[in-house]
Scaffold this active site. Structure first.
Site, PDB file in Angstrom:
ATOM      1  N   GLU A  46       2.089  81.940 -66.330  1.00 46.79           N
ATOM      2  CA  GLU A  46       3.293  82.848 -66.511  1.00 46.79           C
ATOM      3  C   GLU A  46       4.260  82.620 -67.738  1.00 46.79           C
ATOM      4  O   GLU A  46       5.203  83.664 -67.628  1.00 46.79           O
ATOM      5  CB  GLU A  46       3.816  81.998 -65.169  1.00 46.79           C
ATOM      6  CG  GLU A  46       3.471  82.432 -63.731  1.00 46.79           C
ATOM      7  CD  GLU A  46       3.308  82.186 -62.178  1.00 46.79           C
ATOM      8  OE1 GLU A  46       4.962  80.680 -62.523  1.00 46.79           O
ATOM      9  OE2 GLU A  46       3.267  81.460 -61.524  1.00 46.79           O
ATOM     10  N   ASP A  86       0.750  38.439 -41.418  1.00 47.63           N
ATOM     11  CA  ASP A  86       0.283  37.867 -39.859  1.00 47.63           C
ATOM     12  C   ASP A  86      -0.241  37.566 -39.557  1.00 47.63           C
ATOM     13  O   ASP A  86      -1.532  37.395 -40.371  1.00 47.63           O
ATOM     14  CB  ASP A  86       1.416  38.085 -38.966  1.00 47.63           C
ATOM     15  CG  ASP A  86       2.724  38.130 -38.866  1.00 47.63           C
ATOM     16  OD1 ASP A  86       3.555  37.508 -39.579  1.00 47.63           O
ATOM     17  OD2 ASP A  86       3.289  39.326 -38.418  1.00 47.63           O
ATOM     18  N   ASP A 116      12.082  39.490 -38.035  1.00 45.31           N
ATOM     19  CA  ASP A 116      11.239  39.867 -39.290  1.00 45.31           C
ATOM     20  C   ASP A 116      11.980  41.175 -39.802  1.00 45.31           C
ATOM     21  O   ASP A 116      11.031  42.014 -41.098  1.00 45.31           O
ATOM     22  CB  ASP A 116       9.986  40.254 -38.758  1.00 45.31           C
ATOM     23  CG  ASP A 116       9.205  39.664 -38.288  1.00 45.31           C
ATOM     24  OD1 ASP A 116       9.572  38.436 -38.940  1.00 45.31           O
ATOM     25  OD2 ASP A 116       7.968  39.121 -37.669  1.00 45.31           O
ATOM     26  N   THR A 174       0.458  83.487 -53.300  1.00 43.38           N
ATOM     27  CA  THR A 174      -1.095  83.184 -53.038  1.00 43.38           C
ATOM     28  C   THR A 174      -1.249  81.761 -53.778  1.00 43.38           C
ATOM     29  O   THR A 174      -2.122  81.450 -53.087  1.00 43.38           O
ATOM     30  CB  THR A 174      -1.634  84.115 -54.425  1.00 43.38           C
ATOM     31  OG1 THR A 174      -0.586  83.204 -55.426  1.00 43.38           O
ATOM     32  CG2 THR A 174      -0.634  85.821 -53.944  1.00 43.38           C
ATOM     33  N   ASP A 187       6.398  41.316 -36.275  1.00 43.31           N
ATOM     34  CA  ASP A 187       6.495  41.724 -34.823  1.00 43.31           C
ATOM     35  C   ASP A 187       7.947  40.959 -34.548  1.00 43.31           C
ATOM     36  O   ASP A 187       8.748  41.942 -33.431  1.00 43.31           O
ATOM     37  CB  ASP A 187       5.661  41.588 -34.324  1.00 43.31           C
ATOM     38  CG  ASP A 187       5.076  39.957 -34.088  1.00 43.31           C
ATOM     39  OD1 ASP A 187       5.953  39.034 -34.691  1.00 43.31           O
ATOM     40  OD2 ASP A 187       4.203  39.457 -33.532  1.00 43.31           O
ATOM     41  N   GLU A 243       8.869  76.773 -57.402  1.00 38.27           N
ATOM     42  CA  GLU A 243       9.150  76.795 -56.029  1.00 38.27           C
ATOM     43  C   GLU A 243       7.829  75.886 -54.945  1.00 38.27           C
ATOM     44  O   GLU A 243       8.661  74.954 -54.178  1.00 38.27           O
ATOM     45  CB  GLU A 243       9.321  78.147 -55.811  1.00 38.27           C
ATOM     46  CG  GLU A 243      10.027  79.233 -56.425  1.00 38.27           C
ATOM     47  CD  GLU A 243       9.572  79.459 -57.580  1.00 38.27           C
ATOM     48  OE1 GLU A 243      10.414  80.301 -58.339  1.00 38.27           O
ATOM     49  OE2 GLU A 243       8.339  79.216 -58.445  1.00 38.27           O
ATOM     50  N   VAL A 296      12.306  81.407 -64.150  1.00 37.34           N
ATOM     51  CA  VAL A 296      11.767  81.544 -62.500  1.00 37.34           C
ATOM     52  C   VAL A 296      10.095  81.520 -63.014  1.00 37.34           C
ATOM     53  O   VAL A 296       9.218  80.241 -62.076  1.00 37.34           O
ATOM     54  CB  VAL A 296      11.667  83.524 -62.475  1.00 37.34           C
ATOM     55  CG1 VAL A 296      10.529  82.940 -60.578  1.00 37.34           C
ATOM     56  CG2 VAL A 296      12.564  83.362 -62.117  1.00 37.34           C
ATOM     57  N   ALA A 297       9.358  81.093 -64.166  1.00 38.00           N
ATOM     58  CA  ALA A 297       8.216  80.909 -64.254  1.00 38.00           C
ATOM     59  C   ALA A 297       8.010  79.656 -64.451  1.00 38.00           C
ATOM     60  O   ALA A 297       6.725  78.766 -63.580  1.00 38.00           O
ATOM     61  CB  ALA A 297       7.228  81.392 -66.054  1.00 38.00           C
TER      62      ALA A 297
END
Length: 886
Positions: A676, A333, A611, A706, A607, A291, A286-287
Site C-alpha cells: 500500500e 491452593d 485473597d 477485505t 477463593d 485500521e 492511510v496506508a
C-alpha cells in the site's frame, strides 16, 4: 466525650485482657448510652466499607480515546470524512468507541470488588444500648458497642466475645467452608488474628449458638475494610499485549508521519505540485494506519474467551487471554484445586497388643463416628464438617454404619471442638449400659490425657508416619464410667484418664487429572508452587503425589514468618518448586509481589475475601467458581467453574494458542502495508511521471473491507504441534517483535509490492503508456489508468490470500496442519474475493471507488499471486528449519 482513649485512627488491642479492653473502649456490661454512641459515630464515621474517590468517568473515557492506536483511528476517520466517505468514517469512530468502552469496563473491576465487599455487611444489627437490646442500622455501630449474636446473624463489625459462644462461618475471609467455634475466653498466644478463638469479624456469619461481643473496630478499620483498601491500592497493570500494541502504535504513527513529511518535501523538491504532494502524504498516512488491527485483536480475544468458557474457565478481561500464554509460574491452593475436597477415611491404627485387630478397628471407627455432630438431610445427604462426614462414611465402609438418630438419642453430653484444646468429646449411653465418654482430636492432645502413657510414644511415631503420607490424623480414646455415675458437667472432668482406641488417617485424594496437568506444566517450562493453610507434611505429600517439586521440593513450614529477603532467596533458584504451608492471604500477596519483582508472569488461585489483593496483584488472578466468594470472583481475572487445577493448564495452553494466533493475524494485517505504501513512494520519487497506482478509497476498502474476515479466521487457527513442549516466552518479549516485522513488512510485503506493481505497469504498458503520459479524466489513457489502479487493488487482495495461507504457521510447514483444517479462513477468503469482484465489476461501486473491469489476461496474472506469495514464504521457512548451525 469526643473520642475514646485510643483515638479514631488507633484501634485497641483486641487480645488484651477483657477488663483492660473494656477500660480502653470505655464501655461496660450494659453497653453504651445512646448519646455516647452518637458522639462516637461523629468521631469514627459510619461502619461501612468506603471507596476511594473515583476518577471522573469523562476523564477515564478521554484517556481511552487518546490511546495511540485510537489516535491513528481518529486520523483515519478524519481522512475518510475528508474523502467524502462518511459511512467509513462513522464505522471507524464506532470501532474507537467500542474499544474505549471495553477498556473502561476493565478499569472499574477493582471498584466492583470493593462494592461487593460492602454487600457482606448486614443492614441491621442487634446491640445493647442504655442496657436495653435494640435493632440499629449496622452503619451506626461504633467501637465499644455491645452486640448480640445468634444463629443466622451476620456479624456487623470486628468484635471480641464476652459471653457465650457461636459457630462462625469464616469462609468469606478464609475460603474454608467448615464453620469454626468461637468462644468467650482467653486467646491463643501467637495465633494469627483470624484464628483467634474469641474474635469474630465483620461480614462473617454465626451458624449456631448465642453470644455477646464488644466491638473493637468498625468501617475501614475492620478486616473487611483493610482488604478493601488493599484491593483499591493493587491496581491492575497493562497486559503485555496492551503494552505492545501501544508501543507499536506509536512506532507506526512515527513512521507514517516521518515518511509523509520526508516524501512530501521530496515530492515538492522534484517538482510535484503541492496538491499532488498533499494527496500523496494523506494516502501514505492511510496506508500506514492498520485500521483493522484493534477491532481484530478485540474480536479474536473475545473468541478465545468463549472457547475457554466452554472449557471451564471464565475470562473477565480480554487481554488476559494473551497474558495466559506468557504465564510461567502458577501459585495454587491445595484443597479443592489439587485435591477433590472430599475427605475420606484412609487408614487406621490400633495398639499393637490388640488380640483381635479387625474387631479393634471396627470399635475404633464406630467410636469415631459416634463422636460427631453430622446430620442427615431429607434427601439422604450428610451435612456437617467434612472431616466428621468422612468418619461417618468410613465407619459405614468398615461395616459399622452409625444410626445418627440413635446416636443423638443416646447422647447425654457434648463438648464441641475447642480449637485451643484441639479436642471434642461426647458422653453416650446405650440402654442400661454405663456411660461412656468418647474423645477425638489431635494426637498430641489426646495422648496427653491417657491413663496409661505406655503406648503414647508408639502412637506419636505412627501419627508422624500417617501425616507424612498426606493424611490428617486424629486420635480416638474412650473412658467407661462406673454404673450410676452421672454425666460430667465440665469437659475437664470428662477428658481425662482415657484409654486409647487408635488413630484414624483422613485423606483428601488428589484429582486424578492433576498429575498429568502438572506434567504438562513441566514440559511447558512452568513452575508450580503450592500456597496453602495446611501443614507442611500434608501439603508436601499431596505435592509429591501429583508430581510438584520433582526432583526439588522445598517446604516452608511457617510461611507467614518468611520475610522479603528470605522469600527472594527461596524463589531465585530455577527449577525449585515450593510448598508455602500455614500461609495466610497476606502470604499470597507477598509471594505474588516477589515473583513479579523477579520478572515472572504469575497466575494465582484464591477463593476467600482476603485473597482479593493477591488476585489483583497477580497477572492472572484465578478464583474458584464453586467454592469461591463473590469478592474473590470480582477481584479475579479468571474464574474456574470446576475449581480444577487442570483447567488452569488448559487455559495456559489456550492462551499460548491465542498468542500465536494474534501474531498470525498481525503478520497478515501488516504484510499488505508495504504494497500500500510502495505505490505512493513510486509516485513521489517519479515526480508524478508515474501516476498514483492506488487511491485512498481503495486503501480504505482493503483495510476495513477485505482484510477483516480472514484476520478473524486466523484468530481461530488450531494450535501448532508442540505448543506445550516449548518454554514460556520471556516476559520482555512482546507479541510484535523484530522477526515478525521483518517477515510481514520485509518479506511478505516486499514480494507483494513487487507483484502488484508488476500488475499496474503491465496494464498501463499494454495500453501504450510511457512515463509522463497524461492519464487524467478526458485523456486517451484515463480508462487504462483506472484499469491499472484496479489491478493494483485486486493484486493486493490476492496477495492477501497468499499471505493468509502463509500466516497460518510460524515454523511448521502447511502440510503439518492441513490446508482445509480452518474452514472459517476458506470462507473469509471466499468473501474477500467476492467483495473484490463486486468492487471491480459492479457499476455503482466502480463509480464510488474509481475501479474498472479487468481484462482476462490481467485476471490471469493476478490469480497467480497467491501461490507465489505463499510459496516464497514456505520456502523461506523451510530454509530456516533446515539451516544448520555454522
Amino acid at each position: 466525650m469526643a473520642e475514646t482513649a485510643t483515638g479514631p485512627d488507633l484501634a485497641p488491642d483486641p487480645l488484651e485482657p477483657l477488663p483492660a479492653l473494656r477500660r480502653e473502649l470505655r464501655t461496660g456490661p450494659l453497653g453504651l448510652s445512646g448519646r455516647e454512641a452518637a458522639r462516637r459515630l461523629a468521631v469514627y464515621g459510619p461502619n461501612e466499607v468506603r471507596r476511594t474517590a473515583r476518577t471522573s468517568l469523562g476523564r477515564e473515557l478521554l484517556r481511552q480515546l487518546v490511546h495511540p492506536l485510537a489516535l491513528l483511528l481518529w486520523a483515519a476517520a478524519g481522512l475518510a470524512f475528508a474523502a467524502a466517505i462518511g459511512v467509513l468514517g462513522w464505522a471507524i469512530i464506532a470501532v474507537v468507541l467500542v474499544n474505549a468502552g471495553f477498556a473502561l469496563v476493565q478499569e472499574r473491576q477493582a471498584e466492583k470488588a470493593v462494592e461487593t465487599l460492602a454487600r457482606y455487611l448486614p443492614a441491621q444489627a442487634q446491640v445493647l444500648r442504655d442496657g436495653q437490646p435494640r435493632h440499629v442500622p449496622a452503619r451506626d455501630l461504633v467501637p465499644g458497642d455491645l452486640i448480640l449474636l445468634e444463629e443466622g446473624a451476620r456479624v456487623p463489625a470486628d468484635a471480641r466475645l464476652t459471653e457465650g459462644g457461636i459457630e462462625a462461618d469464616l469462609s468469606m475471609l478464609t475460603g474454608e467452608s467448615t464453620p469454626v467455634e468461637r468462644l468467650a475466653g482467653p486467646g491463643l498466644p501467637g495465633a494469627p488474628l483470624l484464628q483467634e478463638p474469641n474474635l469474630v469479624f465483620s461480614g462473617t456469619t454465626a451458624t449456631e449458638g448465642q453470644a455477646r461481643a464488644i466491638v473493637f473496630a468498625t468501617g475501614d478499620h475492620t478486616e473487611l475494610g483493610r482488604i478493601a483498601a488493599l484491593s483499591q491500592r493493587t491496581r491492575r497493570e497493562p497486559s503485555p499485549l496492551e503494552r505492545q500494541v501501544k508501543k507499536v502504535a506509536w512506532l507506526i504513527a512515527a513512521v507514517a508521519v516521518a515518511m509523509g513529511a520526508v516524501l512530501l518535501v521530496t515530492g515538492v523538491a522534484v517538482g510535484l505540485p503541492l496538491t499532488d504532494s498533499l494527496m500523496f502524504a494523506i494516502g501514505l498516512l492511510v496506508a500506514n494506519v492498520p485500521e483493522g488491527l484493534l477491532p481484530t485483536i478485540t474480536l479474536a480475544l473475545a473468541v478465545g474467551v468463549r472457547v475457554l468458557a466452554r472449557q471451564g474457565a471464565v475470562i473477565k478481561r480480554l487481554s488476559a487471554v494473551e497474558t495466559l500464554g506468557s504465564t510461567n509460574v502458577i501459585c495454587t491452593d491445595k484443597t479443592g484445586t489439587l485435591t477433590r475436597n472430599e475427605m475420606r477415611l484412609h487408614s487406621t491404627w490400633t495398639p499393637a497388643q490388640a488380640a483381635e485387630p479387625e474387631a479393634e478397628t471396627t470399635a475404633l471407627v464406630r467410636a469415631a463416628a459416634q463422636c460427631t455432630t453430622v446430620t442427615r438431610e431429607n434427601d439422604g445427604r450428610l451435612h456437617g464438617d467434612p472431616t466428621e462426614i468422612a468418619l461417618v462414611e468410613g465407619a459405614a465402609r468398615h461395616g459399622a454404619p452409625p444410626d445418627l438418630t440413635e446416636r443423638d438419642a443416646d447422647r447425654r453430653a457434648c463438648f464441641r471442638f475447642d480449637p485451643r484444646l484441639r479436642l471434642m468429646s461426647v458422653v453416650q449411653q446405650t440402654g442400661p449400659d454405663p456411660l461412656r465418654i468418647i474423645v477425638k482430636g489431635a494426637p498430641e492432645a489426646v495422648l496427653a490425657r491417657l491413663a496409661d502413657g505406655e503406648r503414647a510414644a508408639e502412637a506419636r511415631a505412627e501419627a508422624g508416619v500417617l501425616a507424612e503420607d498426606g493424611m490428617r490424623v486424629l486420635a480416638v480414646a474412650v473412658r467407661e464410667l462406673p454404673p450410676g455415675t452421672p454425666a460430667p458437667a465440665h469437659r475437664q472432668d470428662a477428658e481425662r484418664d482415657l484409654r486409647l482406641l487408635g488413630l484414624v488417617g483422613l485423606y483428601d485424594p488428589p484429582r486424578p487429572e492433576v498429575a498429568a496437568a502438572v506434567a504438562r506444566c513441566h514440559r511447558a517450562g512452568l513452575t508450580v508452587h503450592i500456597v496453602t493453610g495446611d501443614s507442611g507434611a500434608t501439603a508436601a505429600a499431596v505435592a509429591r503425589a501429583v508430581g510438584i517439586g520433582t526432583p526439588n521440593l522445598h517446604v516452608v513450614a511457617q510461611s507467614e514468618q518468611v520475610d522479603d529477603h528470605e522469600l527472594d532467596h527461596l524463589l531465585r533458584p530455577p527449577g525449585t518448586e515450593i510448598v508455602f504451608a500455614r500461609s495466610s492471604p497476606e502470604t499470597k500477596l507477598k509471594v505474588a509481589d516477589a515473583l513479579r519483582a523477579h520478572g515472572q508472569v504469575v497466575a494465582m488461585t484464591g477463593d476467600g475475601v482476603n485473597d482479593a489483593p493477591a488476585l489483583h496483584r497477580a497477572h492472572i488472578g484465578v478464583a474458584m467458581g464453586r467454592s469461591g466468594t463473590d469478592v474473590a470472583r470480582e477481584a479475579s481475572t479468571m474464574v474456574l467453574t470446576d475449581d480444577n487445577f487442570a483447567t488452569i493448564v488448559t487455559a495456559v495452553e489456550s492462551g499460548r494458542r491465542v498468542y500465536d494466533n494474534v501474531r498470525k493475524f498481525i503478520v497478515y494485517i501488516f504484510a499488505h502495508l508495504t504494497p500500500e505504501v510502495v505505490p505512493f513512494v513510486v509516485f513521489a520519487l517519479s515526480a508524478g511521471a508515474v501516476p498514483l497506482p492506488l487511491t485512498v478509497l481503495q486503501i480504505l476498502a482493503i483495510d476495513l473491507g477485505t482484510e477483516t474476515l480472514p484476520a478473524l479466521a486466523l484468530g481461530r487457527e488450531r494450535a501448532e504441534p508442540g505448543i506445550m513442549s516449548r518454554p514460556p516466552r520471556p516476559s520482555g518479549k512482546g507479541v510484535i517483535d523484530r522477526e515478525m516485522l521483518v517477515r510481514s513488512w520485509g518479506w511478505l510485503g516486499s514480494v507483494s509490492a513487487a507483484l502488484v506493481m508488476t500488475a499496474f505497469f503491465y496494464v498501463l504498458w499494454r495500453a501504450g503508456w510511457h512515463p509522463g503520459d497524461p492519464t487524467g479524466p478526458g485523456t486517451a489513457l484515463h480508462h487504462a489508468y483506472l484499469t491499472a489502479t484496479t489491478a493494483t487493488f485486486a493484486g493486493i487482495v490476492t496477495c492477501q490470500v497468499g499471505t493468509a495461507v502463509a500466516a497460518r504457521t510460524d515454523h511448521a510447514a502447511l502440510r503439518d496442519i492441513g490446508f482445509f483444517t480452518n474452514p472459517l479462513l476458506l470462507a473469509g477468503i471466499a468473501f474477500e474475493l467476492a467483495f473484490t469482484t463486486a468492487l471491480v465489476y459492479a457499476p455503482p461501486l466502480q463509480h464510488l471507488f474509481g475501479t474498472a473491469a479487468l481484462p482476462l489476461d490481467a485476471v490471469a496474472l493476478i490469480a497467480a499471486f497467491p501461490p507465489l506469495v505463499w510459496g516464497t514464504d514456505e520456502r523461506r521457512r523451510w530454509t530456516r528449519r533446515h539451516r544448520r548451525p555454522s
